[in-house]
Design a protein around this motif. Structure first.
Motif, PDB file in Angstrom:
ATOM      1  N   LEU A 147       0.837  -1.213   0.000  1.00 48.18           N
ATOM      2  CA  LEU A 147       0.000   0.000   0.000  1.00 48.18           C
ATOM      3  C   LEU A 147       0.866   1.254   0.000  1.00 48.18           C
ATOM      4  O   LEU A 147       0.480   2.274  -0.574  1.00 48.18           O
ATOM      5  N   TYR A 150       1.359   1.904  -3.535  1.00 42.86           N
ATOM      6  CA  TYR A 150       0.219   1.633  -4.428  1.00 42.86           C
ATOM      7  C   TYR A 150      -0.209   2.907  -5.153  1.00 42.86           C
ATOM      8  O   TYR A 150      -0.507   3.926  -4.520  1.00 42.86           O
ATOM      9  N   GLY A 184      -3.372  -5.324  -1.798  1.00 42.62           N
ATOM     10  CA  GLY A 184      -3.850  -3.949  -1.979  1.00 42.62           C
ATOM     11  C   GLY A 184      -5.324  -3.775  -2.250  1.00 42.62           C
ATOM     12  O   GLY A 184      -6.186  -4.336  -1.566  1.00 42.62           O
TER      13      GLY A 184
END
Ligand code: NDP
Length: 249
Positions: free
Chosen positions: A111, A114, A165
């Motif tokens: 993340l 991301y 994610g």
């Protein structure tokens, strides 16, 4: 109970069922299988040529004539989805089932790194569009004798894992949607919401997520169709709010 279920050419006779992501992978096989079980299938997906190929396959088998509904779930507005519902209303008057199958994988990355744009795309296709389409189609599903909404999750939708994610978060939200819609419609005996977890299945998405894996070691979409058909049958009218894992044949 699920394992014992064996579908027949009339298991879904006369039913009208919409399948999203019907052009490829599990959705394509589900659409074909529903048609072989007697349903009229509405083929929703992004790439029109893929939907046309599925249409032709169903036509060539002499099954009930399907309909093609090209729609990019990432770009489609709520108004477009309501328009779609109006079209189905005019043509059929009701809808017996929806299989929310379309999804994208996005990136497999922490993340921390991301890409927010990818995050939004994944959430849009896998979750927001699923909510908007369900809400748009709800009046038609309520008009059915026994309406069935089937969402699609993944193991990472309940066993959250690093690097999955937005995909994992979108599937977690779809499982939540199954629960909340079920709670909010509990007085309606003729409407149900469930969720399928297909498990590792031989498709493009799986190959993308696990490039080092030999696809021949995986079960095929055909192997898991018993659950996909069962949840659309009237026999499953009492099955509500479940996340059903697919067992290969
Ligand atoms: P595929 O990638 O093979 O097929 C996905 C389908 O969704 C395609 O037909 C694709 O259309 C469609 N789609 C993607 N984006 C959009 C969009 N923006 N608008 C409309 N349609 C779109 O995936 P699978 O068959 O493997 O996956 C089916 C479902 O099962 C998904 O929900 C997935 O998350 C879930 N799943 C799959 C597993 C597996 O091992 N295969 C495991 C766990 C869950 P097009 O080809 O035109 O882009």
């Amino acid at each position: 109970q699920m394992r014992a279920f064996d579908y027949q050419a009339d298991s879904l006779a006369g039913k009208i069922i919409l399948v999203t992501g019907a052009g490829d992978g599990i959705g394509k096989v589900a659409a074909l299988t529903y048609a072989k079980c007697g349903a009229t299938v509405l083929l929703l997906g992004k790439t029109q040529s893929k939907l046309e190929a599925v249409y032709d396959e169903i036509e060539n088998l002499g099954l009930a004539e399907p309909a093609i509904l090209p729609l990019d779930l990432e770009k489609a507005s709520f108004a477009q989805m309501q328009e779609l519902a109006n079209l189905i209303e005019k043509e059929f008057g009701h809808l017996d089932g929806v299989l929310h199958n379309a999804a994208i994988l996005g990136a497999l990355t922490p993340l921390e790194m991301y890409d927010p744009i990818t995050f939004e795309q994944v959430m849009r296709v896998n979750s927001t569009a699923v909510f908007m389409l369900t809400q748009s189609l709800l009046p038609l599903l309520k008009a059915a004798q026994s309406g069935s909404v089937v969402f699609t999750t993944s193991t990472v939708g309940h066993d959250l894992r690093p690097f999955w994610g937005a995909y994992a978060l979108s599937k977690q939200s779809v499982e939540g949607m199954t629960t909340i819609f079920t709670q909010e419609t509990q007085k309606l005996t003729a409407l149900r919401f469930n969720c399928i977890n297909p498990g590792a299945t031989r498709t493009n998405m799986r190959a993308h997520a696990f490039p080092g894996e030999d696809p021949n070691t995986l079960k095929t979409p055909e192997d898991i169709m018993a659950v996909y058909v069962y949840l659309m049958t009237d026999g499953a009218s009492g099955v509500k709010g479940q996340v059903v894992d697919c067992q290969p044949k």
